[in-house]
Design a protein around this motif. Sequence first.
Motif, PDB file in Angstrom:
ATOM      1  N   LEU A   1       0.839  -1.194   0.000  1.00 32.81           N
ATOM      2  CA  LEU A   1       0.000   0.000   0.000  1.00 32.81           C
ATOM      3  C   LEU A   1       0.876   1.247   0.000  1.00 32.81           C
ATOM      4  O   LEU A   1       0.665   2.168  -0.785  1.00 32.81           O
ATOM      5  N   ILE A   2       1.870   1.271   0.880  1.00 32.11           N
ATOM      6  CA  ILE A   2       2.735   2.451   0.951  1.00 32.11           C
ATOM      7  C   ILE A   2       3.518   2.615  -0.357  1.00 32.11           C
ATOM      8  O   ILE A   2       3.582   3.714  -0.923  1.00 32.11           O
ATOM      9  N   ASN A   3       4.095   1.536  -0.843  1.00 25.12           N
ATOM     10  CA  ASN A   3       4.918   1.620  -2.050  1.00 25.12           C
ATOM     11  C   ASN A   3       4.128   2.062  -3.274  1.00 25.12           C
ATOM     12  O   ASN A   3       4.712   2.520  -4.248  1.00 25.12           O
ATOM     13  N   ASN A   4       2.823   1.898  -3.242  1.00 23.12           N
ATOM     14  CA  ASN A   4       2.003   2.294  -4.384  1.00 23.12           C
ATOM     15  C   ASN A   4       1.163   3.529  -4.097  1.00 23.12           C
ATOM     16  O   ASN A   4       0.191   3.792  -4.804  1.00 23.12           O
ATOM     17  N   SER A   5       1.549   4.273  -3.070  1.00 17.40           N
ATOM     18  CA  SER A   5       0.866   5.536  -2.803  1.00 17.40           C
ATOM     19  C   SER A   5       1.595   6.648  -3.555  1.00 17.40           C
ATOM     20  O   SER A   5       2.776   6.544  -3.858  1.00 17.40           O
ATOM     21  N   LEU A   6       0.858   7.693  -3.865  1.00 14.62           N
ATOM     22  CA  LEU A   6       1.460   8.847  -4.543  1.00 14.62           C
ATOM     23  C   LEU A   6       0.594  10.074  -4.283  1.00 14.62           C
ATOM     24  O   LEU A   6      -0.537   9.961  -3.793  1.00 14.62           O
ATOM     25  N   ILE A   7       1.138  11.227  -4.585  1.00 14.47           N
ATOM     26  CA  ILE A   7       0.393  12.465  -4.381  1.00 14.47           C
ATOM     27  C   ILE A   7       0.079  13.091  -5.728  1.00 14.47           C
ATOM     28  O   ILE A   7       0.948  13.193  -6.589  1.00 14.47           O
ATOM     29  N   LYS A   8      -1.172  13.463  -5.898  1.00 15.52           N
ATOM     30  CA  LYS A   8      -1.638  14.127  -7.128  1.00 15.52           C
ATOM     31  C   LYS A   8      -2.572  15.235  -6.713  1.00 15.52           C
ATOM     32  O   LYS A   8      -3.494  14.981  -5.928  1.00 15.52           O
ATOM     33  N   ASN A   9      -2.363  16.421  -7.238  1.00 12.98           N
ATOM     34  CA  ASN A   9      -3.219  17.556  -6.855  1.00 12.98           C
ATOM     35  C   ASN A   9      -3.311  17.691  -5.344  1.00 12.98           C
ATOM     36  O   ASN A   9      -4.374  17.982  -4.795  1.00 12.98           O
ATOM     37  N   ASN A  10      -2.223  17.414  -4.696  1.00 11.32           N
ATOM     38  CA  ASN A  10      -2.166  17.498  -3.240  1.00 11.32           C
ATOM     39  C   ASN A  10      -3.108  16.530  -2.524  1.00 11.32           C
ATOM     40  O   ASN A  10      -3.474  16.737  -1.371  1.00 11.32           O
ATOM     41  N   ILE A  11      -3.506  15.488  -3.211  1.00  6.85           N
ATOM     42  CA  ILE A  11      -4.373  14.468  -2.607  1.00  6.85           C
ATOM     43  C   ILE A  11      -3.640  13.128  -2.638  1.00  6.85           C
ATOM     44  O   ILE A  11      -3.012  12.780  -3.636  1.00  6.85           O
ATOM     45  N   LEU A  12      -3.748  12.378  -1.541  1.00  7.76           N
ATOM     46  CA  LEU A  12      -3.144  11.043  -1.495  1.00  7.76           C
ATOM     47  C   LEU A  12      -3.895  10.102  -2.430  1.00  7.76           C
ATOM     48  O   LEU A  12      -5.120   9.967  -2.335  1.00  7.76           O
TER      49      LEU A  12
END
Lengths: 363, 363, 363, 363
Positions: C186-197
Amino acid sequence: MNKKTYILDPIHGQIEIKEIKIIESPLFQRLHNVKQLTAAHLVFPGGVHTRFSHSIGVSHIAEKYGEHLFPDDKHKIKLLRIAGLLHDIGHGFGSHSYDDIVYSKIFIGVKKGHDCQRIEIIKYMKSIVEEYGVDINDIINIWNNKNPLMHSIIQGDLGADRLDYLMRDSYFCGVQHIGTIPVQRLINNSLIKNNILHYNIKIFDDIKLTLSARYYMYKNIYYHKTSCSASIVINNILKYSIEPLNLIKRTKNIQKFILINDTTLIGEILANNKMKICQKYCFDYLHRKLPKLFWEKITTDYESDIVEKNKIINDNPNLIYYENKNIKLTTNIYLNNNGKSILFENIDQKTYHILRLYKTYYI
Amino acid sequence: MNKKTYILDPIHGQIEIKEIKIIESPLFQRLHNVKQLTAAHLVFPGGVHTRFSHSIGVSHIAEKYGEHLFPDDKHKIKLLRIAGLLHDIGHGFGSHSYDDIVYSKIFIGVKKGHDCQRIEIIKYMKSIVEEYGVDINDIINIWNNKNPLMHSIIQGDLGADRLDYLMRDSYFCGVQHIGTIPVQRLINNSLIKNNILHYNIKIFDDIKLTLSARYYMYKNIYYHKTSCSASIVINNILKYSIEPLNLIKRTKNIQKFILINDTTLIGEILANNKMKICQKYCFDYLHRKLPKLFWEKITTDYESDIVEKNKIINDNPNLIYYENKNIKLTTNIYLNNNGKSILFENIDQKTYHILRLYKTYYI
Amino acid sequence: MNKKTYILDPIHGQIEIKEIKIIESPLFQRLHNVKQLTAAHLVFPGGVHTRFSHSIGVSHIAEKYGEHLFPDDKHKIKLLRIAGLLHDIGHGFGSHSYDDIVYSKIFIGVKKGHDCQRIEIIKYMKSIVEEYGVDINDIINIWNNKNPLMHSIIQGDLGADRLDYLMRDSYFCGVQHIGTIPVQRLINNSLIKNNILHYNIKIFDDIKLTLSARYYMYKNIYYHKTSCSASIVINNILKYSIEPLNLIKRTKNIQKFILINDTTLIGEILANNKMKICQKYCFDYLHRKLPKLFWEKITTDYESDIVEKNKIINDNPNLIYYENKNIKLTTNIYLNNNGKSILFENIDQKTYHILRLYKTYYI
Amino acid sequence: MNKKTYILDPIHGQIEIKEIKIIESPLFQRLHNVKQLTAAHLVFPGGVHTRFSHSIGVSHIAEKYGEHLFPDDKHKIKLLRIAGLLHDIGHGFGSHSYDDIVYSKIFIGVKKGHDCQRIEIIKYMKSIVEEYGVDINDIINIWNNKNPLMHSIIQGDLGADRLDYLMRDSYFCGVQHIGTIPVQRLINNSLIKNNILHYNIKIFDDIKLTLSARYYMYKNIYYHKTSCSASIVINNILKYSIEPLNLIKRTKNIQKFILINDTTLIGEILANNKMKICQKYCFDYLHRKLPKLFWEKITTDYESDIVEKNKIINDNPNLIYYENKNIKLTTNIYLNNNGKSILFENIDQKTYHILRLYKTYYI
């Protein structure tokens, strides 16, 4: 001091072995050389475990079911143990690929030919098996669902086979978050009513978790795009070796069947200079040069997606089509609700299909 | 979003893969077909894991050591990662049997020929490896102990190789009570002093536990009487195939070496009708018909027990002798005691030997 | 050699501790004496773990998220670590019971009063916390969702809090088949886009598995009929002690709040001879004399079932009513599908309610 | 369908409960409020498990031993189960501290007073226990070693008590690399000869591993410098409360003894304004303000080190002395070597002592 023999299993711990001669027979030892998950190790490197340890595990769970359901019937428990032990004895090289390419030509019209082959094998092993005081026809009846109660304990939706492979495959692949299931609790809450295997409704959530575990194991491990890609290659290996290596005749001859397995077949092909194309597929498998996914659809509407698939393949005639059709979570699970039987219909989970197109690098 | 690639490992979880091309090369993929423990699965059915997953694991632990010891030196960390990844790339069919029977004829006077072969292989792979900005000579120097510090991180008494195989072998065989060790704690308490790898003396018990784990893994798993019995058979398979299959020439040719492995060699032998004796040994291996133990001595006094052994064999000339000599827990472990270096001498543990006589059923 | 401090955690292994003074403070040490699951050990005897180890675990996962999402921003990582460490610092005796009975009278109209109390506490601890170079208002803003991105990392649907408690509660209770989740993935595939997780859509199944784990943990562990039965008793303990023990005043005084916990409160009640009724409830809790379930309904249709409940209670006025209302799997999970954002609406999972009637043995 | 009751245990899985009324009794429920490791959680935060789950676990292992050794003697198995269940029922607040400070004044000259108290308790519970068809004197004889065979199964060097606590303490503390032991293998290889419990010599390494696990658990967990430091504080809490709280009289009154435990005693002290000094020690414990280690010696030569200790304390009269004396790995383990009995003398492991001086911050 009664001398007992144990096999150490990473899933179930020490398992007492009661039918040693069956396990020592070359046909059973052959399972050391049949991987449980064929090519899953190309994605999950730990997933190299064999049908040998799985078979021991199924036998163990079957015994536990038996001890719970028939505590005073040692013969029934023994039947379950042996039916579990030998349930996968018919699997060929590449398991389901062998069903599709080889067994389909021996057992015409049968989808899972290894289920027929196991009957041939147990007949061949009759004298060893019956030394343990069982009639092989009782085992065959369990497998063939002539004895539906015992069949469900071995191969039912929550039978010993499934409980073992979910635990085992997830342990070896390292996906315990997917496949860990409450084996003890399922067995401890099983019961027989009207000669049908039931489960106490109070463990309904455990049942749903187990079905869900199976659903996700299929989607993420067994039908992983790369596992399927490897199946394409293995199918080709079998297609191009079935004639030159006389696989049909050798498969029918049980004694010769022993030597068709993961440790022997590829070497035999590589040693045969008349099998150049087949060798190329072997190299692809050995070097993990697998067709790459181009398009996929995981769907519950097979017909309309086939149309889409056909459109794409029309424009890209070199794509390879591979499908897993009619994947479903079956629903033959009976619950006992304070004496009332309920057949659980798993309506949330629809039958689904995986349609895939892979790029080939051979033109 | 930086795209990263992970491999899922049941021991270490998700491992980020940074040198993908090395892993995708056929020489590395070959490790999928070299079992870590050769024939241990004949005793511990789960122990079928391969040098592929072990190599990934060693690379991972080496990286963790590097991040701890050289947090700001990405190049050193990379060297460690690659030295770990390829440290076992030279292993042949049957691992230590290949050293004894085949490599000993190529690398004269060398005990572990796979350590020479890996150098030949990395030279062959030079262009792929150096694409990642390292000089293969730096890797070779780590392996050859020309760089003793880095060598100890990879192959030292508490190096990445050992830490991984203890964890991995015990997990797959199901003997976690023997091989579970405190990997994180060892790494977190390692430090460099005078360019020598040290460990904080406060984890002395953890070190002793780890050495003890290795001692018991050797005695109970690696040198299990049945593992050694299988080695006798595998040695014979190699002895009788080295000439007819041209193993020396093919081993020297790195491209051809790829196809000598657990998935290819036995099939090749079985396909060769001129190798009847060798085939018989293959059947023994495949069907687990192994020489049975007749006598054994686990001893620290080699000379006197050899006398006893000779006496027995005089009366029973058909017995097969197999020994594991000079087994020891090495002691090159430096401890840091508040700034003072201490070399830990493991005097409790004496070098020991296992002498065994097996009954053959061929006369 | 940089001296580091580690805490050993059975879930995450060695965790490096960077904010030692916070952990050494009496307010944090108090968490050793606040059970994570209040009374779950009355059903699952292993479930006696505390909010201390959970808080360390949340801090650890928060740091891992931070290292993945903001690899170069040590300050943000530190904020996450501290926000995680202190997120549960406000929990009272009996956790949710304290919210219902005590905090509801201090923080009027607030459902989870411990979320207000933690702000009081961090203000009280300002000097210790700010010694580590952070502004406590930044922490408060994370908690209060003034910083929605950071808030979702700590307390979101897949935030550090949930990931830790699912793993931890299932480990200690022994229900790993329910709560095991793929934290690393889950952590390894998290990212930030438009300031949203966001999470990569390719791990959609992992997300569904995690939500499902939470659903089943609630239903089978947190809302187990006996856990809820114990809550009735604990609620009574608090109701009958709030005045005689001056709980409101003492809770408002942070220094005094330290001594209201699982290790102190019951003893204080038992020592107070004016609290006979309250003592009786303490005995019930200590001796596991809990109200027995008479009727329950797990439902998605609250209104109609309340009617049914009222009918039953009309005929049985001594029954005790206990409900868990509006239990839902929230759906604020954003997926990244090749650059396109998708808000995952978890429509399969409807908000549900648990209505229960218990028999009392006091009349 | 026979209705069975199970308790879920993270170590042993589902455990069937056969003596429910014993477990439901307040005296047994009290064990929920007696930590297994007193203050180990101040070092290993997960180590908060209780004597409740340990007692269930010992009962379970005892039953497994019984099923292996006396497969046809249900009464003996039941005696083992109950002797295991109640073996720790006498432990007081702080376990070994209670032995030293309180029980030593009740059971004069006895080192482990809880072993006397459990006899008082089982006599008090006579009617409940004997409802299950056993004579409590048979249980007492097991405990008192009047029945040495049964005693060794429960409390011997490889008895149920030890096997459970090694597994359990290491699981909860997160030190599985220290305490993981082969429980099944030990039981499966136990046998009775000349009415003495033996183990098959083929598992000699497993036995040594288990003894070694115990050795390292003692050294690293139970006698961790901070655990001992906490013991100093807990001893003080007891010393200063024994009179004002009438602990001796209340301990002798079994009904009142129930309310002296980890959940009650400290609160009672804090509520008593005449116990200011004792309250200060409670704060030290609650806030983990523990004496810091100044000097320690782990030694096999007690006499000479006492001299050294005395010298130091002469110069630093405010240091607090704490010792763990005569720690040894006992050697009453009988091995069966093909019908010959061998008494294993564990000569490698000498009796050792831990001498420690702590700094106090009260002068």
